[in-house]
Every structure is written in structure tokens, then in C-alpha cells.
Design an enzyme around this catalytic site. Structure first.
Site, PDB file in Angstrom:
ATOM      1  N   HIS A   1       1.051 -14.189   3.657  1.00  0.00           N
ATOM      2  CA  HIS A   1       1.399 -13.867   2.204  1.00  0.00           C
ATOM      3  C   HIS A   1       2.795 -13.579   1.743  1.00  0.00           C
ATOM      4  O   HIS A   1       3.053 -12.975   0.603  1.00  0.00           O
ATOM      5  CB  HIS A   1       0.732 -12.595   1.767  1.00  0.00           C
ATOM      6  CG  HIS A   1      -1.017 -12.776   1.990  1.00  0.00           C
ATOM      7  ND1 HIS A   1      -1.558 -13.596   1.319  1.00  0.00           N
ATOM      8  CD2 HIS A   1      -1.767 -12.027   2.785  1.00  0.00           C
ATOM      9  CE1 HIS A   1      -2.796 -13.383   1.750  1.00  0.00           C
ATOM     10  NE2 HIS A   1      -3.040 -12.610   2.631  1.00  0.00           N
TER      11      HIS A   1
ATOM     12  N   LYS B   1       4.092  15.284 -28.342  1.00  0.00           N
ATOM     13  CA  LYS B   1       3.097  14.059 -28.012  1.00  0.00           C
ATOM     14  C   LYS B   1       1.749  14.585 -28.074  1.00  0.00           C
ATOM     15  O   LYS B   1       1.225  15.637 -27.647  1.00  0.00           O
ATOM     16  CB  LYS B   1       3.319  13.727 -26.654  1.00  0.00           C
ATOM     17  CG  LYS B   1       4.488  12.739 -26.610  1.00  0.00           C
ATOM     18  CD  LYS B   1       4.681  12.043 -25.162  1.00  0.00           C
ATOM     19  CE  LYS B   1       5.583  10.870 -24.907  1.00  0.00           C
ATOM     20  NZ  LYS B   1       5.143   9.839 -25.875  1.00  0.00           N
TER      21      LYS B   1
ATOM     22  N   ARG C   1      -1.531  -9.908  -3.415  1.00  0.00           N
ATOM     23  CA  ARG C   1      -1.932 -10.293  -4.958  1.00  0.00           C
ATOM     24  C   ARG C   1      -1.174 -11.327  -5.759  1.00  0.00           C
ATOM     25  O   ARG C   1      -1.435 -11.546  -6.824  1.00  0.00           O
ATOM     26  CB  ARG C   1      -2.149  -8.889  -5.612  1.00  0.00           C
ATOM     27  CG  ARG C   1      -3.084  -8.118  -4.708  1.00  0.00           C
ATOM     28  CD  ARG C   1      -4.766  -8.559  -5.284  1.00  0.00           C
ATOM     29  NE  ARG C   1      -5.022  -8.307  -6.736  1.00  0.00           N
ATOM     30  CZ  ARG C   1      -5.461  -7.064  -7.166  1.00  0.00           C
ATOM     31  NH1 ARG C   1      -5.504  -5.972  -6.524  1.00  0.00           N
ATOM     32  NH2 ARG C   1      -5.701  -7.128  -8.361  1.00  0.00           N
TER      33      ARG C   1
ATOM     34  N   PRO D   1       2.321   0.871  -5.244  1.00  0.00           N
ATOM     35  CA  PRO D   1       3.415   1.678  -4.649  1.00  0.00           C
ATOM     36  C   PRO D   1       3.950   2.528  -5.740  1.00  0.00           C
ATOM     37  O   PRO D   1       4.390   2.104  -6.897  1.00  0.00           O
ATOM     38  CB  PRO D   1       4.220   0.807  -3.790  1.00  0.00           C
ATOM     39  CG  PRO D   1       3.562  -0.266  -3.463  1.00  0.00           C
ATOM     40  CD  PRO D   1       2.520  -0.409  -4.588  1.00  0.00           C
ATOM     41  N   GLU D   2       4.165   3.906  -5.591  1.00  0.00           N
ATOM     42  CA  GLU D   2       4.851   4.774  -6.566  1.00  0.00           C
ATOM     43  C   GLU D   2       6.091   5.059  -5.853  1.00  0.00           C
ATOM     44  O   GLU D   2       6.545   4.811  -4.895  1.00  0.00           O
ATOM     45  CB  GLU D   2       3.988   5.771  -6.954  1.00  0.00           C
ATOM     46  CG  GLU D   2       2.554   5.532  -7.162  1.00  0.00           C
ATOM     47  CD  GLU D   2       1.617   6.712  -7.639  1.00  0.00           C
ATOM     48  OE1 GLU D   2       1.770   7.809  -8.047  1.00  0.00           O
ATOM     49  OE2 GLU D   2       0.271   6.406  -7.725  1.00  0.00           O
TER      50      GLU D   2
END
Length: 281
Positions: free
Chosen positions: A102, A162, A121, A2-3
Site C-alpha cells: 500500500h 456556540k 484506504r 490518527p489524531e
């Protein structure tokens, strides 16, 4: 993983069911989730009795602020920082209902419900710390500005020297916080910039255009409830909707929505990156 849009959606959905409730207990089916305090008893001792005051987000972290303990009015507030990692999910359910398979942590509430943190996970973490300890946490302290807090001048200063590829630069959480693979690809397409272009090879105008694109894409994704590819669901159990608005992410071989040329995929910073070789230069 998730962002920013997904975690923002989760925070907004959880807030009405959490704010004003008192933490009455902790159940920890999987101790691996505890990043500190390290034992369920210590975690519960630090949380129980506190009123939930705010539910928010920083980058990809869900932050639940709890007030001082009434029996220790000088104790100060605490912050529950939850990192979803790859498959973390949250929902609110009655404490009496058996937790899902879970479930990793349950924060029991004074209204008879519980905040349930599930993670198939098992990479997600929960830490309960003072605001001062949160600010001093190396990971937290290293986070760059949020997309809306990033000014064009600051973005230019962060990128102009950069030599790394531009996608790698915007995935770097110390440069700008909350961007992951999905929203990097979508923003770079919106700005018409190749993901493998060196950051310092872009003109200042193109870097500023990218910041505008990031802000617009993130805003649209939040409005759509985030993106569901596999595991992400809102606390209400529904999928996000922004995946139906993807222009390039995950669409290698399909025609570019702008020019019709086939989209291609390459690896940038170890991540699959999809873009249009015609539109993105």
C-alpha cells in the site's frame, strides 16, 4: 483517523532518521497521493537536493521542512505537508527494499534509506509547497490553536456563543486543532461533561475545566505513544499504548470507571459518543 497524539508520536520517531538527510529522489506508486505538484516529475524537481531541516506537526498534519536547493540558494525552503487521513502510515526503510503493497510515496534519502508513506484506504495526501503557500492554504489557515496554545480566555470566547453541542465544538478544527473522536470522548469524561450539552449552556468554569482536561488527556496519550484501534502504528511498527487507558471511548455497556453505571453511546456530530449518564451532566 490518527489524531494529534498519533501524529506527534510519528513526527518525534521520524525526526532522528530524517533531519540532516538530503532528498535524492521520489517514487510515487500511486499518483492519487499528490496534492501538488500534481505530477511525480514536478514533485521530484521541487524536492530533490534539499536538506531535511525539521520534522514536526500542526494539528493532524505531518510537516517536513526542507532547506533551499544548493544550486538555487535564493529558492527558499519548502514544506512537505502529509495528511494521514484514515489509514496513513510512515516508516523509514532502505531504498533497495521493495515497498509494501500500500505504499503511495517514497522520499529517497542520501543515506540510502527512504521515507515510505503507505495508505491502505488511499485518502492520504502529500503536498510540497513554500511556507507562504502553506500559510495561505485554506485548510491550514483555518486551523484553530493547538491545545497547549489555547488560553482559557480564548477557549471561553470560542465556545460561549456556540449553540452546537460541546463535542461537535471541540471536534471543529477551526476551534481547537488536533482533537478527534477518541480524545473528545476521553476529555469530556475527564471534565464530567455530556457530549451533547450545548456549548453555550456550560458555565465558564466548566468550559475552562474542559480545556484543562483536553490538555491533560492529550499529554497522557502522547506519553503512551498514541492509541491503536485498528491501523495506527508508530514508524517502528509498534502499537500505541493509550488504548489501554481509555475510560469511556468504545466502552458502551461497560461499567463507568467512576460510578459503576453502564456507559451509553449516542450520536453527536455524526460520531458515536460514549459517556456516563450519571457522572457526565
Amino acid at each position: 483517523m490518527p489524531e494529534l497524539p498519533e501524529v506527534e508520536t510519528i513526527a518525534r520517531a521520524l525526526a532522528p532518521g530524517l533531519i540532516g538527510r538530503v532528498a535524492t529522489g521520489i517514487t510515487v506508486p500511486d499518483r492519487k497521493v499528490l496534492a501538488g505538484p500534481a505530477t511525480p516529475d514536478a514533485f521530484a524537481d521541487a524536492a530533490v537536493g534539499r536538506v531535511i531541516e525539521t520534522v514536526g506537526r500542526r494539528a493532524k498534519l505531518l510537516l517536513v521542512t526542507l532547506g533551499p536547493r544548493p544550486q538555487l540558494p535564493d529558492s527558499g525552503p519548502a514544506v512537505l505537508a502529509l495528511h494521514l487521513k484514515m489509514t496513513g502510515r510512515f516508516h523509514i526503510a532502505p531504498s533497495a527494499v521493495p515497498p509494501p503493497a500500500h505504499a503511495r510515496l517514497l522520499l529517497h534519502l542520501s543515506d540510502g534509506n527512504a521515507l515510505v508513506f503507505s495508505d491502505m484506504r488511499r485518502f492520504g495526501t502529500a503536498r510540497l509547497v513554500t511556507p507562504e503557500a502553506l500559510a495561505a492554504w485554506t485548510f491550514y489557515a483555518s486551523l484553530g490553536p493547538e491545545p497547549w496554545d489555547m488560553t482559557p480566555d480564548a477557549f471561553e470566547a470560542a465556545l460561549c456563543r456556540k449553540t452546537t453541542r460541546i463535542k461537535a465544538a471541540i471536534l471543529d478544527q477551526t476551534v481547537i486543532a488536533g482533537i478527534g473522536n477518541i480524545y473528545a470522548d476521553e476529555s469530556l469524561f475527564a471534565a464530567r461533561i455530556r457530549p451533547d450539552a450545548p456549548a453555550n449552556s456550560l458555565t465558564p468554569a466548566r468550559r475552562r475545566k474542559l480545556l484543562t482536561a483536553i490538555q491533560a488527556v492529550i499529554a497522557r496519550a502522547i506519553a503512551a505513544g498514541g492509541s491503536t484501534i485498528r491501523d495506527y502504528r508508530t514508524p517502528d511498527g509498534v502499537e500505541g499504548g493509550f488504548q489501554h487507558q481509555f475510560t469511556v471511548y468504545g466502552k458502551a455497556g461497560q461499567p463507568c470507571p467512576a460510578c459503576g453505571k453502564a456507559l451509553i453511546a449516542i450520536k453527536v456530530a455524526g460520531r458515536t459518543s460514549t459517556f456516563c449518564p450519571q457522572c457526565q451532566k
